[in-house]
Design a protein around this motif. Structure first.
Motif, mmCIF file in Angstrom:
data_model
loop_
_atom_site.group_PDB
_atom_site.id
_atom_site.type_symbol
_atom_site.label_atom_id
_atom_site.label_comp_id
_atom_site.label_asym_id
_atom_site.label_seq_id
_atom_site.Cartn_x
_atom_site.Cartn_y
_atom_site.Cartn_z
ATOM 1 N N ARG A 74 0.771 -1.100 -0.048
ATOM 2 C CA ARG A 74 -0.079 0.106 0.057
ATOM 3 C C ARG A 74 0.794 1.275 0.004
ATOM 4 O O ARG A 74 0.474 2.386 -0.501
ATOM 5 C CB ARG A 74 -0.916 -0.053 1.271
ATOM 6 C CG ARG A 74 -1.895 1.002 1.268
ATOM 7 C CD ARG A 74 -2.990 1.030 2.515
ATOM 8 N NE ARG A 74 -3.499 -0.199 2.484
ATOM 9 C CZ ARG A 74 -4.147 -0.484 3.834
ATOM 10 N NH1 ARG A 74 -4.043 0.328 4.750
ATOM 11 N NH2 ARG A 74 -4.910 -1.864 3.648
ATOM 12 N N LYS A 92 2.221 1.633 -3.573
ATOM 13 C CA LYS A 92 1.293 1.234 -4.569
ATOM 14 C C LYS A 92 1.499 1.876 -5.985
ATOM 15 O O LYS A 92 1.358 1.521 -6.994
ATOM 16 C CB LYS A 92 -0.151 1.515 -4.259
ATOM 17 C CG LYS A 92 -1.238 0.798 -4.969
ATOM 18 C CD LYS A 92 -2.447 0.946 -4.183
ATOM 19 C CE LYS A 92 -3.671 -0.028 -5.039
ATOM 20 N NZ LYS A 92 -5.046 0.129 -4.149
ATOM 21 N N THR A 149 -2.698 -6.753 -9.790
ATOM 22 C CA THR A 149 -3.776 -7.537 -10.243
ATOM 23 C C THR A 149 -3.660 -8.805 -9.830
ATOM 24 O O THR A 149 -4.730 -9.125 -8.988
ATOM 25 C CB THR A 149 -3.991 -7.600 -11.773
ATOM 26 O OG1 THR A 149 -3.958 -6.153 -12.404
ATOM 27 C CG2 THR A 149 -5.212 -8.281 -12.104
ATOM 28 N N SER A 154 -4.464 -8.300 -5.904
ATOM 29 C CA SER A 154 -5.900 -7.865 -5.375
ATOM 30 C C SER A 154 -6.550 -9.325 -5.745
ATOM 31 O O SER A 154 -7.569 -9.565 -5.074
ATOM 32 C CB SER A 154 -6.167 -7.032 -6.483
ATOM 33 O OG SER A 154 -5.596 -5.707 -6.246
ATOM 34 N N LEU A 166 -8.424 -3.503 -1.201
ATOM 35 C CA LEU A 166 -9.200 -3.552 -2.210
ATOM 36 C C LEU A 166 -10.134 -2.635 -2.550
ATOM 37 O O LEU A 166 -10.537 -1.923 -3.633
ATOM 38 C CB LEU A 166 -9.846 -5.048 -2.199
ATOM 39 C CG LEU A 166 -9.106 -6.123 -2.132
ATOM 40 C CD1 LEU A 166 -9.975 -7.448 -1.684
ATOM 41 C CD2 LEU A 166 -8.635 -6.475 -3.774
ATOM 42 N N ASP A 177 -9.144 0.555 -4.996
ATOM 43 C CA ASP A 177 -9.206 0.583 -6.437
ATOM 44 C C ASP A 177 -10.616 0.392 -6.824
ATOM 45 O O ASP A 177 -11.432 -0.560 -6.401
ATOM 46 C CB ASP A 177 -8.417 -0.692 -6.898
ATOM 47 C CG ASP A 177 -8.355 -0.611 -8.254
ATOM 48 O OD1 ASP A 177 -9.393 -1.070 -8.883
ATOM 49 O OD2 ASP A 177 -7.485 -0.362 -8.992
ATOM 50 N N TRP A 180 -11.965 -3.097 -8.166
ATOM 51 C CA TRP A 180 -11.718 -4.211 -7.213
ATOM 52 C C TRP A 180 -12.751 -3.919 -6.183
ATOM 53 O O TRP A 180 -13.615 -4.948 -5.777
ATOM 54 C CB TRP A 180 -10.681 -4.392 -6.570
ATOM 55 C CG TRP A 180 -9.532 -5.143 -7.748
ATOM 56 C CD1 TRP A 180 -8.595 -4.294 -8.161
ATOM 57 C CD2 TRP A 180 -9.520 -6.247 -8.083
ATOM 58 N NE1 TRP A 180 -7.781 -5.151 -9.251
ATOM 59 C CE2 TRP A 180 -8.473 -6.297 -8.875
ATOM 60 C CE3 TRP A 180 -9.940 -7.628 -7.662
ATOM 61 C CZ2 TRP A 180 -8.284 -7.764 -9.516
ATOM 62 C CZ3 TRP A 180 -9.843 -8.798 -8.411
ATOM 63 C CH2 TRP A 180 -8.939 -8.878 -9.232
#
Length: 1850
Positions: free
Chosen positions: A1382, A1385, A1394, A1397, A1426, A1429, A1432
């Motif tokens: 995080r 990121k 991807t 996640s 999650l 984003d 997600w």
């Protein structure tokens, strides 16, 4: 010797002599009479400022007298004048400024006849110098005065220098033979005389010291005396420092620098430990060192640097190329800086003086050395400054800035002189500055010093984050001043550079300069001005804006064009910019061509945000010229603003309001003064000027009248406090009361002219009897602040004596209150006694002063209370408690000047001590249950006290004491028990405070008629010991310690050795008690024993070496270190534990200040060592000590994002300040790491505290932090600790030990140590610890400018993705991995994110088979990751129903915590998910989830507050079956009060949201009933807040629809408006603010063109807007009248009259109203105009007419009855005690306002409605009302103008 005293007849004699002179005209005689009156006034005054003022006036009078007239004075008159002035000088020797002013007057007389004046001075001095007696302290002070402040005195002493020195030498044996004299003021004054002789008579002294023919024995004795003081024979540090200055001044008296230099080098032998000989000229003295504590060297260095001329400082000694300044003094000062003495502030100050002298002598130093300053010297100087720049000692950091500035100047000059163009030091310092954390104050102090030499471009190039760091600093209190200073320096330097760069071109215009400023700073300033942080806003507007507009005036237009007043935060910024413009330019902003500015101003003045209104108010009130008359716009705006802003519950708002209005009042006063001056001139005033004068006077009168109107007891504390502050501002500004204790803010000399002008027109009657009664009523307010402020106004501004009738009634009232068991009422009585004593005006009654008579009365009462308590304690606690009388004595005797001397003799003082001792023993005996407490050292437990009091109550005949209704033991204290306990504890506390203050005052008077014997003082000390050690109640002990510290300080300052020995004896006894083993447990934290010890130590003179503190610390350390006995019992107090608790009290106590800092290392080591003790009590005590110690060592903690965990001190600075701690802390880490490495499972109790301390430090400068690298290996090893907390804390501690440039390298090193696959065998603890360390270091690295190798770190880290997968079975490891991702990121690849996640999505839907520690936290983190984003997040929300309980709860919480979904497609997804799962959530058994779900539902479906005015997104139609079921479930829960207040409030908001578009009247009626139920003040705050929120969510829709087309909602609307009115008067600011939003939304919805954003109105504006809406739209509704009348207070006066006659307290504690913010009288005045408007609509609506008639029939009889009662009240010219009882009754004022409101409405209705005229006679009603109002105004009840206007209209 001849003593000259000023007698009252001396001035008269001078005047008689002048009157007899025929040559002097009568006008001159009158002027001289005034002059003598001023001199007499000076003699009578005691305060310094009063004396200065009278002398200034006398001097002005003397200057007006023509010189020719003065020359005509006869010699006899001049002689008497000289004697008078000389006598005044001798009496004022303590005030140097007064003596100088008198000397100036003497000089005027000397111009007339010099010989007479000179001979008088000479004769006096010769008598003084040739007296046979040894000099006294007074003689020394007189000598000092003549030397320093008398021109002719100095001339005389030049010729008598030898005689003066011999008299001083004669005094030396007397001083040095007595310890008290040696360490007291006599020795200090002796040294001061020596210094002044050497300084002011250098020629005479040089002959005596350096000439072989004139060597004087007295000079040698004085030199020997001074050296013995320097070497430690005197303990006072101030005296030793002064002696150092005197010696240096002596040796620098000759003009020959070689002789003086030789003497200075000789003085540097001060470091010798063996006896040595000092040679000064022809004088030689033997010096015998006592103990080198550093003060000796400090005194010598300080003296030489401040006194020696430049040629002396650069004098050579032996070798070529050496000089005193560099080679002699600097080594001394450098060593002192490193020693960390308790006088370190003075040491560093001397270092700064050394730099200053180096700068002055730089050219001479170059001649001596022949080379530039050595680079090692530069580094050494820099290091000394850096080491002190972060010192926690007060003032050291500020001195460091001065030192930095001096060093930069020296370096610049050195470089210029020797052609050094590189100037590498600047770049090194800049790099070091930029490396420091933003929290470091040293960063900014040094930056301001270096900025002029590097330029702004270079600074911002090397330090690009400076603007953001400045904003962070402006968000903290302690860093904002230095940040503001840096910004100001940057602007000034930028402007200078712009002009320098444009020197070859046309100079840039203001706008050109502003454009350059805007490129760099405009966005920064706008960010600060529009920030949500109040502190940042305030600092930006107060500091940054004025600096900006002063330096770049053209920036105003640039800033203003960037602001949109409708945008959030911009309105305040607009007001601030306009205000800064007004102050800097002086232009008026309210011209006819600025209507938009005026409209914006009115908008800002009505804003809900306090800061916006204050900014607008400041804009109205400010002006660069105090004589600028306010405009009509400003007057009008303030008349509207002030009444609506008097009940703000923000203390800063009230303070700023007072300050702004004080500025405005000064403008009015000064402009009116100028007008009155013109009015009195021949020219007169123009019509416009006359109107200005009238406007100003009327505004002041209106404001004062408004203050008295709102000082009714039923008004809120907030309103009363505000109007008292405003009244104070009015009286300070617009009266001629002169305050001697104030330096500024005094009224103009001719203020009476304006006052008389105003009074001549019936204005400014501030001090009438009626207004006096209003303030007297405030003396019984329930809050201490209101009482004290009212008393202060009565004392400062009202006449010096009270009317006789008021005095009598007030005294009777005070007597009754002093006998009340309620502490608050007793304090009221004590305050009244103090006021009465202050207002007696020295009057005599039957041959005795009234003040003495009242004190005698109080002492008699105290004796009576004691006897009553001795006979029946329960009766005494109820009817004659002791604390009230003690408090009254304390306030009357000690807070009223002169009363002590007038009322108390030696015998009375002794009797007071004796009586207080008896009282203490009696009260402690009650708590013990046994009057024989002498032999009992151990206080009873609280249980024992309870049993003793219960037994006492039982003996008093109270049956069933301590039992409930069923006869069982009651856990709550009975009323009787509370009475006795309160009486004992509060009385003991008051006795301690009174006794300490009394002894302090008596000993400070040094009066033979009023003294205390040693025996009496010993008994007093026993009283303190008994209370502190035996009482147990913390409040009583703490209060008593206030008096105890005063007591000890007074005794330690005494000249009597026996008295002086009492505090050390108490201390020794306390330490003995502490060291002795106990047979029982006292209490936690060693009870009052630490406070006893702290009280003695706090009294010790801080200017001396504090021997008592050193002895105590050593004793406590030795006691704490002592081994525990083998048979120790943890239920008993151990001496070792008591010692640690006492150490904590000393460390924590603010009274010792920084004196304990020198002991912190050894105490810290002790506390950490004791954490390993087997005794729990010892470990607990050690941990508390360590915590207090860390707070003391680390100094101020910065506010902000890391304020809770980090200090502002860097690790290098910390270890530089406390070097002894470094090896110990490092050893503790290495020991723990070694055991861990060897797999030895040993507990290290001190490890976590050590890590916690290190984790609080900030990273420091590169080089210094690298020196701490030895901490790194053990910290890396501790990552593998099996203790989770150790792993976390070691990761945080690691950050402060790594240089900034090595952060990413360290992260990369740690990442590479992570296993690349699950096949690699690794320790889970080590893996988790390494990840935590990566996270901690990376977090700090990302806050710096380091980004170079982050891609490598990211790549390596991505390759360890398996650490977040199911293959890694530890959830904590996966959690740490996700947290690191995080952080990075934005730098990670899309494919990696991807994949991660996808794994996390699978993980949160997985149900583990076994319990996994940390899985819940990991799932929360996964959900949050999650949801970051949108893509997600949609997938997670769509599967809300399938998630486990943790996931579902985390998901709904994330919707509230993060609002990034607003206005995106995700919002619709969340809405659908919440709606689909609503019913299931409502039936869920998990209360936390249900509440969080409803909060999320409301949050997601409610528009943002900024866009509330826009059409709301329609919730689903209520016709849907599932939704109806959900609403019914919610109503069922709400109507049955199922769940706690928080859940019910959430459900109410949810159902309000769902009903916002409903047309189902039954549901809406049910909803309204719920609001009416929960709006009451008794309901929990959460429910009242939800009511206000419900009005916003649904109420706005209902009312808006009723305004357009739905008449069926009319009745609901009146109910909702009434609810809004209720909530706008709520006690909670949050409730009022939400209700104001409701009113604002309604206003917004009524506009034809709805704005994009709704403007939120201030609460009182919102109230008016609701009433306006009610009157305009719903006046004909059936509930319209009831919706207003229900808010009126009851008007039944019968009940109140009965209550007023009740004098006995029914309970110990008075019950507060449910809503203390409610103001019945204010709401009555607010509603009256609206009710009268309703009456006007009477003919237009049958429904309204019916309701009004019904109301009139119900109210007429009540109104008539209560008006009759009012007419019968005895309101005569003489004050009646019953009337005063009514005046202070809050209910009475509410009833009067309610009665007048009803009566005036009835009166208006009687004119319109024929059917009700038989009920009341309109004419009689009108007459009665006006008569009552007139009587009330004369007797302390002022009705608002709205009532008076209504009566006049009628």
């Amino acid at each position: 010797m001849t003593i000259i005293n000023v007698s009252s007849g001396q001035a008269d004699a001078v005047m008689k002599c002048i009157v007899l002179e025929d040559q002097i005209s009568s006008d001159v005689k009158d002027e001289l009479r005034v002059f003598l009156q001023k001199l007499t006034e000076n003699a009578r005054s005691t305060g310094k400022r009063s004396r200065e003022r009278s002398l200034e006036e006398a001097s002005q009078v003397l200057q007006k007298i023509p010189k020719e007239a003065l020359h005509s004075l006869q010699s006899a008159a001049l002689y008497q004048f000289s004697q008078l002035l000389l006598a005044l000088q001798l009496e004022a020797v303590a005030f140097s400024s007064v003596c100088r002013k008198l000397d100036q007057i003497l000089q005027v007389l000397a111009e007339i006849n010099y010989n007479i004046v000179f001979e008088e001075v000479k004769q006096y001095l010769l008598n003084l110098l040739h007296q046979k007696q040894v000099f006294t302290l007074k003689d020394l002070q007189i000598a000092c005065m003549f030397l320093e402040d008398s021109t002719m005195g100095r001339e005389v002493l030049k010729t008598e220098c030898t005689t003066l020195l011999s008299k001083v030498a004669e005094l030396i044996p007397v001083v040095m033979s007595d310890e008290e004299a040696r360490n007291g003021p006599l020795c200090y004054q002796t040294v001061k005389v020596c210094l002044q002789v050497f300084q002011l008579l250098p020629g005479q002294v040089a002959l005596l010291v350096y000439s072989k023919d004139s060597v004087n024995r007295s000079a040698r004795e004085i030199l020997e005396f001074l050296m013995s003081i320097i070497l430690g024979q005197v303990s006072s540090r101030d005296t030793r420092l002064l002696a150092g200055t005197a010696v240096a001044m002596m040796l620098s008296t000759p003009s020959d620098s070689q002789c003086a230099g030789s003497a200075a080098w000789s003085l540097l032998q001060i470091t010798n430990t063996e006896p040595w000989r000092l040679t000064v000229g022809e004088l030689q003295v033997d010096c015998h060192p006592r103990h080198q504590d550093g003060v000796d060297r400090l005194a010598v260095c300080r003296g030489l640097l401040t006194c020696c001329r430049n040629d002396i400082l650069v004098s050579r000694h032996g070798n070529q190329g050496t000089c005193l300044l560099l080679n002699g003094l600097f080594p001394f000062i450098s060593a002192l800086c490193e020693e960390k003495l308790d006088c370190h502030y003075y040491v560093f100050q001397v270092f700064t003086i050394w730099l200053k002298r180096l700068k002055e002598c730089l050219s001479e130093v170059w001649e001596v050395t022949g080379a530039p300053l050595d680079s090692d010297l530069q580094q050494h100087l820099t290091q000394i400054i850096w080491s002190n720049a972060e010192s926690p000692l007060d003032g050291v950091a500020e001195v460091a800035r001065s030192a930095f500035c001096l060093l930069m100047e020296i370096y610049e000059k050195d470089c210029l002189h020797f052609g050094n163009t590189e100037k590498r030091l600047y770049l090194e310092l800049l790099n070091r500055i930029s490396d420091l954390p933003w929290e470091s104050k040293a960063k900014y102090l040094s930056l301001t010093a270096i900025l002029p030499y590097t330029g702004t471009d270079k600074v911002l190039e090397l330090y690009p984050t400076l603007p953001s760091h400045l904003l962070k600093c402006l968000s903290t209190n302690h860093l904002s001043p230095c940040a503001s200073e840096v910004y100001k320096f940057l602007l000034q330097e930028q402007k200078r550079e712009l002009f320098i760069n444009a020197s070859q071109e046309p100079l840039p215009t203001d706008q050109d300069l502003a454009n350059q400023w805007a490129r760099r700073w405009q966005l920064v300033i706008l960010e600060a001005l529009t920030s949500e942080l109040t502190l940042l806003q305030n600092n930006a507007s107060c500091h940054l804006l004025p600096s900006t507009l002063r330096t770049f005036p053209g920036a105003f237009n640039s800033l203003l064009s960037a602001l949109d007043p409708t945008a959030p935060g911009h309105l305040r910024a607009w007001a601030c910019v306009m205000s800064a413009r007004r102050v800097t330019s002086g232009h008026s902003l309210w011209g006819a061509n600025s209507p938009h500015a005026l409209k914006t101003l009115h908008l800002a003045l009505s804003s809900l945000d306090d800061s916006v209104r204050l900014a607008a108010l400041n804009l109205l009130c400010c002006s660069p010229k105090t004589k600028e008359a306010p405009s009509q716009v400003e007057y009008s705006a303030l008349r509207d603003f002030i009444p609506l802003n008097l009940n703000s519950d923000s203390s800063p708002f009230r303070q700023h309001l007072q300050a702004a209005l004080r500025k405005f009042l000064v403008r009015i006063r000064d402009s009116c003064m100028a007008s009155v001056k013109g009015h009195n001139s021949k020219k007169g005033l123009t019509e416009e000027e006359e109107e200005e004068l009238k406007q100003g006077v009327e505004f002041v009168d209106w404001l004062s009248q408004l203050s008295f109107v709102y000082l009714t007891p039923d008004n809120s504390y907030q309103r009363k406090k505000t109007v008292l502050l405003l009244l104070s501002a009015v009286l300070e500004t617009c009266t001629d009361t002169w305050s001697p204790d104030r330096k500024k803010g005094q009224p103009p000399a001719n203020m009476s002219t304006l006052i008389n002008w105003a009074k001549g027109r019936g204005k400014w009657d501030f001090f009438s009897k009626s207004k006096l009664l209003v303030l007297i009523g405030c003396l019984e307010d329930s809050t201490n602040e209101i009482r004290e402020l009212s008393a202060e106004l009565l004392l400062r501004f009202f006449p010096p004596s009270l009317p006789d009738d008021v005095t009598a009634v007030l005294f009777g009232r005070a007597e009754r209150l002093l006998q009340s068991p309620r502490v608050q009422e007793a304090q009221m009585g004590a305050l009244m006694i103090k006021l009465l004593l202050q207002k007696v005006d020295g009057a005599f009654e039957q041959g005795e002063k009234q003040s003495a008579k009242r004190i005698t009365f109080l002492l008699t009462k105290l004796q009576h209370h004691y006897l009553t308590a001795r006979n029946d304690m329960l009766l005494a606690a109820r009817t004659t408690p002791i604390h009230g009388i003690v408090s009254a004595l304390q306030r009357g005797l000690l807070e009223v000047p002169g009363v002590l001397m007038e009322s108390i003799t030696h015998s009375i003082a002794g009797n007071i001590v004796s009586l207080l001792e008896k009282l203490t023993l009696l009260l402690l005996g009650v708590l013990y249950g046994d009057q024989d407490t002498e032999e009992k050292d151990v206080p009873p437990s609280f249980c024992d006290m309870g049993n003793a009091i219960s037994s006492l109550i039982g003996q008093g005949g109270v049956e069933g004491a301590g039992l409930d209704e069923d006869g069982e033991e009651n856990v709550l204290l009975s009323e009787e028990h509370s009475l006795v306990l309160t009486c004992c504890w509060v009385s003991l506390k008051e006795i301690g405070i009174f006794l300490g203050s009394l002894v302090e005052r008596i000993l400070s008077l040094h009066c033979k008629e009023l003294t205390l014997t040693v025996e009496e003082l010993r008994r007093a000390s026993k009283v303190f010991k008994d209370i502190i050690l035996k009482c147990r109640h913390w409040g009583a002990v703490e209060g008593c310690c206030i008096g105890f510290t005063k007591f000890c300080r007074a005794l330690l300052c005494s000249s009597d050795p026996e008295i002086k020995e009492i505090p050390p004896l108490i201390l020794q006894q306390g330490l003995s008690v502490l060291q002795s083993p106990r047979s029982t447990s006292v209490t936690r934290r060693a009870a009052g024993l630490p406070m006893l010890i702290l009280g003695v130590l706090a009294a010790e003179d801080s200017s001396k070496s504090r021997p008592l503190l050193a002895h105590t610390i050593n004793t406590l350390l030795n006691t704490a270190k002592a081994p525990l006995p083998q048979d120790w019992d943890q239920t008993l107090d151990l001496p070792q534990v008591c010692a640690v608790h006492t150490l904590q009290a000393l460390v924590k106590g603010s009274s010792l200040g920084v004196a304990v800092l020198q002991y912190t290392p050894v105490v810290a080591i002790l506390s950490l060592t004791l954490l390993s003790s087997p005794c729990w009590a010892m470990r607990n005590a050690a941990l508390q000590l360590y915590s207090s110690l860390c707070t003391r060592m680390l100094g101020q903690r910065p506010a902000g994002e890391e304020g809770s965990t980090h200090s502002s001190m860097s690790s290098p600075s910390f270890f530089n300040l406390y070097p002894a701690l470094q090896p110990f802390l490092q050893g503790a880490l290495e020991s723990a790491a070694k055991d861990l490495h060897d797999s030895t499972l040993l507990l290290h109790p001190s490890l976590y505290p050590v890590l916690t301390l290190l984790a609080k430090l900030q990273p420091g400068a590169e080089e210094q932090t690298r020196a701490l690298s030895e901490f790194l290996p053990p910290l890396f090893l501790l990552a593998a600790s099996p203790v989770y907390g150790i792993r976390v804390m070691s990761s945080r501690a690691l950050v402060a030990m790594i240089p900034l440039s090595e952060y990413l390298a360290t992260v990369l090193q740690l990442v590479e140590k992570l296993p690349e696959s699950q096949d690699v065998v690794c320790c889970h603890n080590r893996l988790h610890g390494q990840l935590l360390q990566i996270e901690a270091v990376l977090t700090r690295a990302l806050k710096t400018n380091i980004r170079s190798s982050l891609s490598v770190v990211v790549t390596r880290f991505e390759s360890r993705l398996w650490l977040a997968s199911l293959r890694q079975r530890c959830p904590l490891v996966r959690l740490a991995y996700v947290n690191i991702v995080r952080l990075m990121k934005g730098h990670c690849s899309d494919a990696f994110l991807t994949q991660l996640s996808s794994q996390l999505l699978q993980e949160i839907h997985r149900t583990p088979n076994i319990l996994e520690v940390g899985s819940a936290t990991f799932h929360q983190s996964a959900v949050n990751f999650l949801c970051g984003d949108p893509e997600w997040a949609c997938q997670v929300w769509q599967s809300l129903a399938n998630g486990n309980a943790v996931v579902r709860l985390s998901l709904v919480k994330s919707a509230v915590e993060g609002r990034g979904w607003r206005g995106t497609d995700l919002q619709q997804v969340i809405e659908r998910a919440l709606q689909a799962n609503l019913k299931k959530a409502l039936l869920d058994q998990n209360v936390e989830y249900r509440g969080a779900f409803l909060i999320a539902l409301v949050e997601v479906m409610t528009p943002e507050e900024e866009s509330f005015a826009l059409p709301c997104p329609c919730p689903p139609r209520l016709e849907e079956t599932w939704l109806q079921e959900c609403v019914e479930v919610l109503f069922t829960d709400l109507e049955s009060d199922r769940g706690g207040p928080v859940l019910i409030s959430t459900a109410l908001c949810a159902v309000s949201l769902l009903l916002s578009q409903s047309v189902d009247l039954s549901l809406l009626h049910r909803w309204c009933k719920l609001l009416e139920k929960h709006r009451c003040p008794e309901a929990p705050e959460a429910l009242r807040i939800s009511c206000a929120q419900a009005l916003c969510l649904c109420g706005v829709s209902v009312v808006t629809r009723s305004l357009t087309d739905s008449l069926m909602f009319t009745e609901l609307s009146t109910s909702l408006i009434s609810t809004g009115i209720y909530l706008l008067q709520d006690e909670s600011p949050l409730v009022r603010a939400k209700a104001a939003v409701f009113a604002s939304l309604l206003c917004c919805s009524r506009r034809s063109e709805a704005p994009q954003r709704c403007f939120y109105k201030q609460v009182n504006h919102a109230l008016r807007s609701l009433l306006d809406l009610h009157l305009e739209e719903f006046w004909d509704a059936s509930g319209a009248l009831d919706a207003l009348v229900c808010h009126l207070p009851d008007c039944d006066l019968n009940v109140l009259l009965m209550e007023a006659k009740e004098t006995q307290c029914r309970s110990l504690y008075e019950r507060d109203e449910a809503n203390v913010y409610a103001e019945p009288s204010v709401i009555s005045a607010c509603l009256l105009p609206y009710l009268l408007h309703l009456v006007k609509h009477y003919p237009e609506s049958s429904t309204l007419a019916k309701n009004l008639e019904h109301w009139a029939r119900n109210s007429a009889a009540i109104v008539k009855e209560n008006l009759t009662i009012c007419m019968q009240l005895q309101l005569d010219d003489v004050l009646n005690p019953d009337w005063l009882c009514l005046l202070i009754n809050p209910g009475f004022h509410g009833a009067i306002y309610g009665l007048f409101t009803r009566a005036i409405v009835l009166l208006q209705l009687l004119k319109t409605c024929d059917s009700i005229r038989p009920l009341l006679d309109p004419l009689s009603l009108s007459t009665d009302l006006q008569d009552i109002q007139r009587r009330f105004v004369l007797n302390g009840v002022f009705l608002p103008q709205v009532f008076i206007d209504a009566l006049r209209t009628d």
